[in-house]
Write an enzyme that holds these catalytic residues in place. Structure first.
Site, PDB file in Angstrom:
ATOM      1  CD  GLU A  52       3.096  -3.496   9.685  1.00  0.00           C
ATOM      2  OE1 GLU A  52       2.611  -3.727   8.614  1.00  0.00           O
ATOM      3  OE2 GLU A  52       4.509  -3.377   9.968  1.00  0.00           O
TER       4      GLU A  52
ATOM      5  CD1 TRP B 174       0.455  -0.951   3.098  1.00  0.00           C
ATOM      6  CD2 TRP B 174      -0.500   1.345   3.456  1.00  0.00           C
ATOM      7  NE1 TRP B 174       0.919  -0.345   4.380  1.00  0.00           N
ATOM      8  CE2 TRP B 174       0.329   0.944   4.559  1.00  0.00           C
ATOM      9  CE3 TRP B 174      -0.853   2.565   3.300  1.00  0.00           C
ATOM     10  CZ2 TRP B 174       0.787   1.856   5.351  1.00  0.00           C
ATOM     11  CZ3 TRP B 174      -0.577   3.338   4.576  1.00  0.00           C
ATOM     12  CH2 TRP B 174      -0.142   3.310   5.553  1.00  0.00           C
ATOM     13  CG  ASP B 175       4.942   0.815   1.507  1.00  0.00           C
ATOM     14  OD1 ASP B 175       3.838   0.062   1.969  1.00  0.00           O
ATOM     15  OD2 ASP B 175       6.184   0.642   1.755  1.00  0.00           O
TER      16      ASP B 175
ATOM     17  CE  LYS C  35       7.116  -1.810  11.381  1.00  0.00           C
ATOM     18  NZ  LYS C  35       6.877  -2.831  10.714  1.00  0.00           N
ATOM     19  CD  GLN C  36       3.652   2.246   9.425  1.00  0.00           C
ATOM     20  OE1 GLN C  36       4.230   1.158   9.547  1.00  0.00           O
ATOM     21  NE2 GLN C  36       3.029   2.652   8.485  1.00  0.00           N
TER      22      GLN C  36
END
Length: 755
Positions: A486, A357-358, A591-592
């Site tokens: 995640e 999906w990046d 994580k992000q």
């Protein structure tokens, strides 16, 4: 922080060969041309640790899923990029003894990736058997002739006596993947031919049990040298040419290897492939090395004329953005609509090399500004052409509609981690967002009304089936998901997932009003279905905390032990390499960007106070152990005028691989996240937005920079934006007059200026 390459605006260069850093060096000196590419490993034998990797766009294999237990809905295979036949292999000999840079005494070593020309240079002096021989080696994969690999050696005898030089050049099918479930080899040799000065091989991927296409690979190697060809032994998996000659003291000779590489992706059968291989080989043979090299370098120069971001006053920042642009364009330049942005590109095997999906989240806005609209439309078409696979993926989960895969080559999900395959369904929202982003930026709704609406309808049907209605709260919810963070699995009501589900339904409902009656009828959407979608939009549940003024990441997130990242001992970072997965999942660490990802997508839909409260709460809890994380935080920090944090996050995304921030660059580069360094400058520091069909900028320049400059394409115009400590200007380079907004004021760009 240890840097293994020097800081240089246009070069990735080192004068040391350090065995412990060899894989890092190989990753960072990878080259590619969109069609094929390779890590910066040596052509010749190297007996120490190395990861030899050559990869071809769109060539993959369905490696059998290997898990301890099977769950219904698991993908049957893990699709992955495979290491191609080693067609660059050249072993060197000095007086009949093999050169091995892991063992031989060497001096004057240089490894230099010239990003302006796309040429990888290597030089060294070998001290062997009392002889000193200097080798200068240039390697490139041509952007002018996509099927061409070229390596050129210049050999100089520095000794006071003659020396015999040998080149053993091969096409070698005896290759393995490190990232393979069953340690299998994937190539079978169909045919090979051999002459004194060249040779060819036809190889095919071995049969598989899943009905996916097999790939045929044709390679023709050609050599140009004054050395004498010698008969070479025949082996089952290799074609070999041997060249030898004696160099007098201070004498120099050259050796060039050209390899033409074609695949069955472009030819209907083996005879057609052979014919194509012969034709291209004939064309290339007729050209000089100087001409081939110059054609390649000239096209890289043209790319840089448009894409370069010039930064004054900070060479590390300058090198970082150019390195990322170089690797992005080496991976994907939009020529082939069948391809997409692999997360490792041509630099390694991790993640299987497939599409994530990046692309939609980070790649689309990048290519919208730096390429023709058709390039981004190709990225959207890639997903449209795989819509049947997305319906299949949803059916495998017992759901209606279309679920686009987390990892794919052909539209079928091929990732075998349950918390991602089953739960990270937020990826569907990014597919819809990419259509919206393309339409908003280009002002062209043709794709939306003809093909995009099919994708939106499929995704909306998925969301409508995946939600459930809570009788207790009288709201729709989504349970059992993994959000962008995640480091939390199987949570209920991830704010970002719920937000993207509602937004997709809302956007689909609005878009359906734009399409004609025949198209709506073909989609088969009933009035009851539309009413259900609207009800979900109206009654979607979102976790929120009034006291903190934040959107809560998921239902139970605030019950965690909320200690900032600064409380983690330095020797325990990154946590994904030091903590158990159980400890990570129980921790509050992110994580992000998760909630912040949604705010980034729709910056103008949130108030300053909302953006500030959420950023101030979540950023201190974020470990940035996803390569996608720093860019979002840089852009939001810039929007909030947190200049120091924006610059810190820019440095992290721009030099993520060059400085090996996450201690994982040995596996390959983080290609898709490299878009983030450009986005951090253009959307962050320069504040670029599209509001009501108007392009706007609100630039600032970091204190430690003198200036920066970049180009953007926008609706048929090419603009140059220059920002320095005195202010900012936007120039129209080509195209019709345009009115933009600069620092809140309208500015009319009436006539082109000289670039």
């Amino acid at each position: 922080m240890k840097r293994i390459f020097e800081v240089d605006p246009w070069h990735v260069i080192s004068h040391e060969l350090v065995p412990t850093d060899k894989r890092l060096q190989e990753s960072m000196t990878s080259i590619g041309n969109g069609y094929m590419g390779m890590r910066g490993m040596f052509e010749e034998h190297y007996s120490n640790d190395t990861l030899k990797g050559i990869y071809l766009g769109g060539v993959w294999y369905p490696d059998k899923t290997r898990v301890g237990w099977w769950k219904n809905g698991y993908p049957a295979y893990f699709g992955k990029v495979i290491n191609a036949v080693n067609f660059i292999k050249i072993n060197l000999t000095i007086d009949g003894d093999q050169v091995d840079l892991a063992k031989d005494e060497i001096s004057d070593f240089t490894l230099d990736l010239d990003m302006h020309t796309g040429i990888l240079h290597r030089s060294f002096i070998v001290n062997k058997n009392g002889k000193r021989i200097q080798f200068d080696i240039d390697r490139f994969v041509s952007v002018a002739q996509k099927e061409l690999f070229d390596v050129h050696y210049n050999v100089h005898n520095l000794s006071e006596e003659p020396v015999q030089i040998g080149f053993i050049s091969q096409i070698d099918a005896d290759v393995f993947n490190e990232d393979a479930n069953y340690d299998e080899q994937f190539w079978q040799v169909l045919d090979k031919s051999h002459a004194v000065t060249g040779g060819s091989m036809i190889a095919e991927t071995k049969p598989n049990d899943f009905g996916t296409p097999r790939f045929t690979l044709g390679m023709q190697m050609l050599h140009k040298t004054e050395l004498q060809g010698a008969n070479a032994p025949e082996t089952e998996k290799a074609v070999t040419n041997i060249f030898r000659g004696t160099l007098a003291p201070d004498e120099t000779t050259t050796f060039e290897k050209r390899v033409i590489v074609v695949t069955s992706r472009d030819y209907e059968d083996v005879p057609a492939l052979r014919n194509g291989l012969a034709q291209i080989s004939e064309q290339v043979t007729a050209q000089s090395y100087a001409d081939l090299r110059q054609a390649h370098a000239d096209l890289w120069a043209k790319r840089w004329e448009l894409a370069d971001v010039a930064i004054g006053g900070d060479d590390a920042a300058q090198q970082g953005i150019r390195f990322n642009l170089f690797q992005l364009f080496s991976t994907y330049y939009g020529e082939d609509s069948r391809l997409n942005l692999g997360p490792k590109g041509f630099t390694g095997e991790k993640y299987g090399g497939a599409t994530y999906w990046d692309t939609e989240a980070f790649g689309v806005p990048f290519y919208l500004s730096l390429a023709k609209p058709k390039v981004t439309e190709n990225l959207l078409e890639y997903r449209y052409n795989q819509l049947d696979g997305a319906y299949h993926n949803a059916q495998m989960q017992g759901l209606d509609g279309a679920l686009f895969p987390m990892v794919t080559f052909n539209g079928i999900e091929c990732h075998n981690e349950w918390e991602i395959t089953f739960e990270e369904i937020h990826r569907n929202g990014s597919m819809a967002y990419a259509i919206f982003n393309y339409t908003r930026y280009t002002g062209d709704d043709t794709y939306l009304k003809t093909k995009g609406i099919d994708v939106l309808t499929g995704i909306s049907r998925f969301w409508a089936d995946r939600v459930h209605f809570s009788e207790r709260k009288q709201q729709y919810m989504i349970h059992g998901v993994t959000g962008p963070n995640e480091y939390e699995n199987n949570v209920n009501n991830n704010w970002y997932t719920n937000f993207m589900a509602r937004w997709t339904l809302e956007y689909t409902l609005a878009s359906l009003k734009l399409v004609d009656a025949d198209k709506r009828e073909a989609l088969g959407i009933s009035a009851a279905e539309l009413a259900k979608w609207q009800d979900i939009v109206d009654r979607m549940y979102f976790p929120h905390d009034d006291d903190l003024g934040i959107f809560v990441q998921n239902d139970t997130y605030l019950d965690k032990d909320l200690k900032p990242v600064s409380s983690i001992p330095v020797d325990q970072r990154p946590i994904n390499q030091n903590w158990s997965w159980d400890k990570i999942l129980r921790s509050p660490y992110i994580k992000q960007a998760d909630v912040l990802q949604g705010i980034y997508y729709f910056m103008d839909d949130f108030t300053h106070d909302q953006k500030k409260a959420n950023f101030d709460f979540y950023e201190p809890l974020t470990v940035h152990e996803s390569s996608l994380s720093p860019a979002v935080h840089a852009i939001l920090a810039a929007d909030l005028h947190y200049e120091d944090k924006a610059v810190e996050m820019y440095a992290r995304t721009a030099r993520l691989d060059l400085d090996n921030y996450n201690n994982d660059t040995v596996d390959g580069l983080h290609i898709t996240s490299m878009t983030g360094s450009w986005l951090a400058i253009v959307q962050g520091f320069a504040g670029m937005r599209v509001r009501d069909d108007t392009l706007s900028f609100a630039p600032f320049v970091p204190k430690q920079w003198e200036h920066y400059q970049f180009h953007v394409n926008f609706r048929g115009r090419l603009l140059k934006v220059t920002v320095d400590q005195q202010g900012s200007t936007v120039d129209l380079i080509s195209g019709k007059p345009l009115t933009i907004e600069l620092n809140g004021q309208p500015v009319a760009l009436t006539s082109p200026v000289t670039a």
